[in-house]
Write a protein that holds these residues in place. Structure first.
Motif, PDB file in Angstrom:
ATOM      1  N   LYS A   1       0.821  -1.210   0.000  1.00 36.01           N
ATOM      2  CA  LYS A   1       0.000   0.000   0.000  1.00 36.01           C
ATOM      3  C   LYS A   1       0.860   1.266   0.000  1.00 36.01           C
ATOM      4  N   GLY A   2       2.026   1.184   0.601  1.00 31.52           N
ATOM      5  CA  GLY A   2       2.935   2.338   0.662  1.00 31.52           C
ATOM      6  C   GLY A   2       3.372   2.732  -0.740  1.00 31.52           C
ATOM      7  N   GLY A   3       3.198   3.993  -1.075  1.00 34.11           N
ATOM      8  CA  GLY A   3       3.555   4.454  -2.412  1.00 34.11           C
ATOM      9  C   GLY A   3       2.431   4.265  -3.420  1.00 34.11           C
ATOM     10  N   GLY A   4       1.378   3.562  -3.036  1.00 35.98           N
ATOM     11  CA  GLY A   4       0.223   3.410  -3.910  1.00 35.98           C
ATOM     12  C   GLY A   4       0.343   2.356  -4.996  1.00 35.98           C
ATOM     13  N   LEU A   5       1.262   1.411  -4.845  1.00 33.65           N
ATOM     14  CA  LEU A   5       1.412   0.366  -5.867  1.00 33.65           C
ATOM     15  C   LEU A   5       0.135  -0.452  -6.014  1.00 33.65           C
ATOM     16  N   ASN A   6      -0.532  -0.746  -4.905  1.00 26.48           N
ATOM     17  CA  ASN A   6      -1.757  -1.551  -4.981  1.00 26.48           C
ATOM     18  C   ASN A   6      -2.849  -0.828  -5.766  1.00 26.48           C
ATOM     19  N   VAL A   7      -3.014   0.467  -5.567  1.00 23.27           N
ATOM     20  CA  VAL A   7      -4.025   1.233  -6.295  1.00 23.27           C
ATOM     21  C   VAL A   7      -3.639   1.332  -7.765  1.00 23.27           C
ATOM     22  N   TRP A   8      -2.356   1.565  -8.028  1.00 30.12           N
ATOM     23  CA  TRP A   8      -1.879   1.676  -9.413  1.00 30.12           C
ATOM     24  C   TRP A   8      -2.132   0.366 -10.164  1.00 30.12           C
ATOM     25  N   ALA A   9      -1.782  -0.767  -9.557  1.00 27.94           N
ATOM     26  CA  ALA A   9      -1.952  -2.070 -10.219  1.00 27.94           C
ATOM     27  C   ALA A   9      -3.427  -2.443 -10.351  1.00 27.94           C
ATOM     28  N   SER A  10      -4.266  -1.938  -9.451  1.00 25.27           N
ATOM     29  CA  SER A  10      -5.691  -2.276  -9.528  1.00 25.27           C
ATOM     30  C   SER A  10      -6.368  -1.631 -10.732  1.00 25.27           C
ATOM     31  N   LYS A  11      -5.725  -0.665 -11.334  1.00 24.95           N
ATOM     32  CA  LYS A  11      -6.286   0.013 -12.506  1.00 24.95           C
ATOM     33  C   LYS A  11      -5.823  -0.618 -13.816  1.00 24.95           C
ATOM     34  N   THR A  12      -5.331  -1.834 -13.743  1.00 27.61           N
ATOM     35  CA  THR A  12      -4.900  -2.573 -14.926  1.00 27.61           C
ATOM     36  C   THR A  12      -6.086  -2.816 -15.846  1.00 27.61           C
ATOM     37  N   ARG A  13      -5.890  -2.558 -17.128  1.00 26.00           N
ATOM     38  CA  ARG A  13      -6.939  -2.840 -18.121  1.00 26.00           C
ATOM     39  C   ARG A  13      -6.870  -4.324 -18.471  1.00 26.00           C
ATOM     40  N   VAL A  14      -8.000  -4.984 -18.400  1.00 31.87           N
ATOM     41  CA  VAL A  14      -8.066  -6.425 -18.651  1.00 31.87           C
ATOM     42  C   VAL A  14      -8.952  -6.674 -19.866  1.00 31.87           C
ATOM     43  N   SER A  15      -8.419  -7.424 -20.834  1.00 29.07           N
ATOM     44  CA  SER A  15      -9.206  -7.785 -22.013  1.00 29.07           C
ATOM     45  C   SER A  15      -9.032  -9.278 -22.287  1.00 29.07           C
ATOM     46  N   ALA A  16      -9.987  -9.837 -23.004  1.00 26.63           N
ATOM     47  CA  ALA A  16      -9.948 -11.262 -23.342  1.00 26.63           C
ATOM     48  C   ALA A  16      -9.945 -11.421 -24.849  1.00 26.63           C
ATOM     49  N   LYS A  17      -9.063 -12.278 -25.327  1.00 20.47           N
ATOM     50  CA  LYS A  17      -9.005 -12.592 -26.754  1.00 20.47           C
ATOM     51  C   LYS A  17      -9.413 -14.050 -26.916  1.00 20.47           C
ATOM     52  N   VAL A  18     -10.452 -14.269 -27.706  1.00 18.28           N
ATOM     53  CA  VAL A  18     -10.962 -15.621 -27.939  1.00 18.28           C
ATOM     54  C   VAL A  18     -10.473 -16.072 -29.308  1.00 18.28           C
ATOM     55  N   SER A  19      -9.782 -17.202 -29.335  1.00 20.40           N
ATOM     56  CA  SER A  19      -9.267 -17.749 -30.582  1.00 20.40           C
ATOM     57  C   SER A  19      -9.912 -19.108 -30.833  1.00 20.40           C
ATOM     58  N   LEU A  20     -10.398 -19.301 -32.050  1.00 21.05           N
ATOM     59  CA  LEU A  20     -11.042 -20.563 -32.401  1.00 21.05           C
ATOM     60  C   LEU A  20     -10.322 -21.237 -33.569  1.00 21.05           C
ATOM     61  N   ALA A  21      -9.023 -21.051 -33.638  1.00 16.27           N
ATOM     62  CA  ALA A  21      -8.243 -21.568 -34.755  1.00 16.27           C
ATOM     63  C   ALA A  21      -7.463 -22.808 -34.352  1.00 16.27           C
ATOM     64  N   GLY A  22      -7.917 -23.956 -34.783  1.00 15.12           N
ATOM     65  CA  GLY A  22      -7.209 -25.227 -34.646  1.00 15.12           C
ATOM     66  C   GLY A  22      -6.707 -25.538 -33.252  1.00 15.12           C
ATOM     67  N   ARG A  23      -5.434 -25.912 -33.162  1.00 16.23           N
ATOM     68  CA  ARG A  23      -4.842 -26.300 -31.885  1.00 16.23           C
ATOM     69  C   ARG A  23      -4.639 -25.117 -30.947  1.00 16.23           C
ATOM     70  N   GLY A  24      -4.628 -23.923 -31.497  1.00 16.57           N
ATOM     71  CA  GLY A  24      -4.450 -22.728 -30.680  1.00 16.57           C
ATOM     72  C   GLY A  24      -5.749 -22.189 -30.122  1.00 16.57           C
TER      73      GLY A  24
END
Length: 150
Positions: free
Chosen positions: A49-72
């Protein structure tokens, strides 16, 4: 219950595959807001919490990529966050290491690495059961549509 391999195989022969894949991708992405909240909560709870690392990391943008190609075929979750001079090293932070200046000095040789609790990003993403359930249900629904011939 079908598998992703069955789905990929059957999709190749299905004429309306674009509609099925669009619905499948949408369905698989439904749990992403819950995963985002879990990642934010874990960052706030486990990172320093010191220095605000927890708040900074909590603002991470999260996205999902769905792939439907063969083995990948699968779902890839990605987190991004900008820092002062470019992209931040979230992988290293997730691995439990933070690089920061010693006592505010930012010159060469005045930075050090600090150990923190690892897994602020990966643990919540893996632990969320609704993610797995949504994926299995989406695959089953898509296979049902294909087998009905619509």
């Amino acid at each position: 219950m079908g598998s992703i391999d069955d789905l990929v195989r059957d999709l190749r022969r299905f004429e309306q595959r674009k509609e099925v894949t669009r619905a499948l991708r949408k369905r698989i992405r439904e749990p992403v807001p819950g995963v985002r909240k879990a990642i934010r909560r874990r960052a706030l709870d486990t990172l320093p919490k010191g220095g605000g690392l927890n708040v900074w990391a909590s603002k991470t943008r999260v996205s999902a990529k769905v792939s439907l190609a063969g083995r990948g075929a699968g779902v890839k979750l990605r987190g991004t966050r900008k820092s002062g001079k470019g992209k931040a090293d979230l992988r290293r932070l997730d691995a439990g290491k933070v690089r920061h200046p010693s006592w505010g000095r930012r010159g060469p040789g005045q930075w050090h690495v600090q150990q923190v609790e690892p897994g602020f990003f990966t643990k919540p993403a893996v632990e969320v059961d609704q993610w797995r359930d949504a994926c299995l249900k989406a695959v089953d629904e898509a296979l049902e549509v294909i087998r009905r011939g619509r």
